[in-house]
Design an enzyme around this catalytic site. Structure first.
Site, mmCIF file in Angstrom:
data_model
loop_
_atom_site.group_PDB
_atom_site.id
_atom_site.type_symbol
_atom_site.label_atom_id
_atom_site.label_comp_id
_atom_site.label_asym_id
_atom_site.label_seq_id
_atom_site.Cartn_x
_atom_site.Cartn_y
_atom_site.Cartn_z
ATOM 1 N N ASP A 271 0.842 -1.197 0.000
ATOM 2 C CA ASP A 271 0.000 0.000 0.000
ATOM 3 C C ASP A 271 0.877 1.248 0.000
ATOM 4 O O ASP A 271 1.537 1.553 0.985
ATOM 5 C CB ASP A 271 -0.903 0.007 1.244
ATOM 6 C CG ASP A 271 -1.883 1.167 1.218
ATOM 7 O OD1 ASP A 271 -2.957 1.013 0.599
ATOM 8 O OD2 ASP A 271 -1.575 2.231 1.794
ATOM 9 N N LYS B 45 2.855 -1.115 8.944
ATOM 10 C CA LYS B 45 4.137 -0.622 8.427
ATOM 11 C C LYS B 45 5.232 -0.887 9.452
ATOM 12 O O LYS B 45 5.046 -0.655 10.656
ATOM 13 C CB LYS B 45 4.018 0.880 8.152
ATOM 14 C CG LYS B 45 5.328 1.558 7.835
ATOM 15 C CD LYS B 45 5.774 2.447 8.991
ATOM 16 C CE LYS B 45 7.182 2.949 8.823
ATOM 17 N NZ LYS B 45 7.656 3.716 9.969
ATOM 18 N N HIS C 205 -7.277 9.758 -2.168
ATOM 19 C CA HIS C 205 -6.655 9.681 -0.838
ATOM 20 C C HIS C 205 -7.533 10.323 0.256
ATOM 21 O O HIS C 205 -7.674 9.774 1.353
ATOM 22 C CB HIS C 205 -5.283 10.350 -0.883
ATOM 23 C CG HIS C 205 -4.307 9.811 0.112
ATOM 24 N ND1 HIS C 205 -2.970 9.695 -0.146
ATOM 25 C CD2 HIS C 205 -4.472 9.348 1.386
ATOM 26 C CE1 HIS C 205 -2.351 9.197 0.910
ATOM 27 N NE2 HIS C 205 -3.246 8.974 1.848
ATOM 28 N N TYR D 100 3.252 9.707 -0.396
ATOM 29 C CA TYR D 100 4.341 9.121 0.403
ATOM 30 C C TYR D 100 5.714 9.324 -0.238
ATOM 31 O O TYR D 100 6.742 9.093 0.408
ATOM 32 C CB TYR D 100 4.128 7.620 0.652
ATOM 33 C CG TYR D 100 2.803 7.230 1.279
ATOM 34 C CD1 TYR D 100 1.980 8.177 1.894
ATOM 35 C CD2 TYR D 100 2.355 5.913 1.274
ATOM 36 C CE1 TYR D 100 0.763 7.819 2.445
ATOM 37 C CE2 TYR D 100 1.143 5.556 1.840
ATOM 38 C CZ TYR D 100 0.344 6.519 2.415
ATOM 39 O OH TYR D 100 -0.860 6.149 2.966
ATOM 40 N N LYS E 256 -2.494 5.985 -4.467
ATOM 41 C CA LYS E 256 -3.590 6.926 -4.187
ATOM 42 C C LYS E 256 -3.334 8.278 -4.855
ATOM 43 O O LYS E 256 -2.177 8.712 -4.963
ATOM 44 C CB LYS E 256 -3.728 7.137 -2.666
ATOM 45 C CG LYS E 256 -3.670 5.853 -1.870
ATOM 46 C CD LYS E 256 -3.953 6.017 -0.393
ATOM 47 C CE LYS E 256 -3.631 4.731 0.347
ATOM 48 N NZ LYS E 256 -2.218 4.583 0.721
ATOM 49 N N ARG F 255 9.854 -7.326 13.029
ATOM 50 C CA ARG F 255 8.459 -6.891 13.169
ATOM 51 C C ARG F 255 7.660 -7.189 11.903
ATOM 52 O O ARG F 255 6.477 -7.526 11.973
ATOM 53 C CB ARG F 255 8.409 -5.394 13.468
ATOM 54 C CG ARG F 255 8.815 -5.078 14.890
ATOM 55 C CD ARG F 255 8.843 -3.587 15.105
ATOM 56 N NE ARG F 255 9.010 -3.239 16.507
ATOM 57 C CZ ARG F 255 9.157 -2.001 16.943
ATOM 58 N NH1 ARG F 255 9.158 -0.988 16.078
ATOM 59 N NH2 ARG F 255 9.291 -1.756 18.223
#
Ligand code: NAD
Length: 279
Positions: A46, A232, A109, A51, A76, A238
């Site tokens: 995504d 994220k 967005h 970004y 987006k 992680r």
């Protein structure tokens, strides 16, 4: 490697329920982070023009050796491109930056209901993009039911998804129920509230009981609610942890306890008033 379930969108396209979000990953770290996610097994990324890392996401996907058809990529439309002609150009630029012939999902967005361009015009441009065949599905982000109702009344194509802020401190169940009633899949952004919910005693108690981490418990809550999530992280351990969600379950009591944490608390802007347009 665990299999991530897919969800069928209202036009028949299948989206993996778990993906990898790249918001706030600097472009110079994005190729590596996306490559790691693909190695771990994520097949859904995504991103967004906003970004600033579409080029790097595209590079990582193209260089991965994984068939393009096996990786679902969302981008987006940025807030400055809501006019029809700007939206069409912005979509072309997104595809060029990703280096793809086709995008899987393109979203508006933010609705920006107070600016001088009506999001209905923007959605009609999205319909043109969809009709052109270079995007497999179109949708919206941060739309409230009253924004969606206007689209239903004035346009043809039903959004396939609505990507909204959802986590235990903002269950957002009214919007989610509205989406579900209208065959719109809800995607939950900031699914762990950027880490803020992980120290909550209810979350840590369930995590200890199940011998899972707080992040896994919260992400599993989303999965069982049926939403799409894309946490994220740039830390490999992680990224792996957030992927290991499909070999345990929360019982109804745990689910209710997590939903009961709802306090209507946003980490991001309010869609009804947010009006930021980059200049
Ligand atoms: P998130 O809820 O995914 O939290 C990310 C942060 O939590 C990371 O920076 C990291 O510090 C921490 N974290 C991640 N995994 C962890 C773990 N296992 N243990 C401990 N800490 C951990 O927040 P997000 O990045 O804001 O949201 C996820 C994605 O949603 C974004 O990358 C983006 O793709 C999307 N998003 C969309 C919108 C929108 O307006 N449409 C807005 C925000 C985010």
């Amino acid at each position: 490697m665990a299999t991530v379930p897919t969800i069928r969108l209202n036009n028949g396209v299948e989206i993996p329920q778990l993906g990898f979000g790249v918001y706030q990953i600097p472009p110079e770290e994005t190729v590596e982070a996306t490559r790691t996610a693909l190695e771990v097994g994520y097949r859904h990324i995504d991103t967004a023009e906003m970004y600033g890392n579409e080029k790097e996401v595209g590079q990582a996907v193209r260089e991965s050796g994984i068939d393009r058809s096996e990786v679902f990529v969302t981008s987006k439309l940025n807030n400055g491109f809501h006019r029809r002609d700007d939206a069409l150009r912005a979509f072309d630029q997104t595809l060029a930056d990703l280096g793809f012939d086709q995008l899987d999902l393109f979203l508006i967005h933010w609705p920006l209901p107070t600016i001088d361009v009506d999001y209905v015009e923007t959605w009609k441009a999205m319909e043109e993009i969809y009709a052109g065949g270079r995007c497999r599905a179109i949708g919206v982000s941060n739309f409230n039911p009253h924004h969606l109702r206007r689209l239903f009344g004035e346009t043809e194509v039903r959004p396939a998804v609505n990507q909204i802020e959802v986590h235990p401190y903002l269950a957002n169940d009214e919007v989610r129920a509205f989406d579900a009633d209208h065959e719109i899949v809800t995607e939950a952004w900031s699914p762990i509230a950027q880490g803020k919910v992980l120290g909550d005693p209810v979350v840590t108690r369930i995590a200890e009981k199940l011998e899972r981490t707080p992040a896994q418990v919260v992400l599993r809550w989303h999965v069982q609610r049926g939403d799409v999530v894309f946490p994220k992280s740039v830390t490999r351990s992680r990224v792996e942890e957030n992927f290991a969600l499909f070999d345990f379950e929360l019982d109804t009591g745990d689910m209710a306890a997590l939903t009961g944490l709802d306090r209507g608390e946003r980490t991001g802007p309010d869609p009804d008033t947010f009006d930021y347009v980059p200049r």
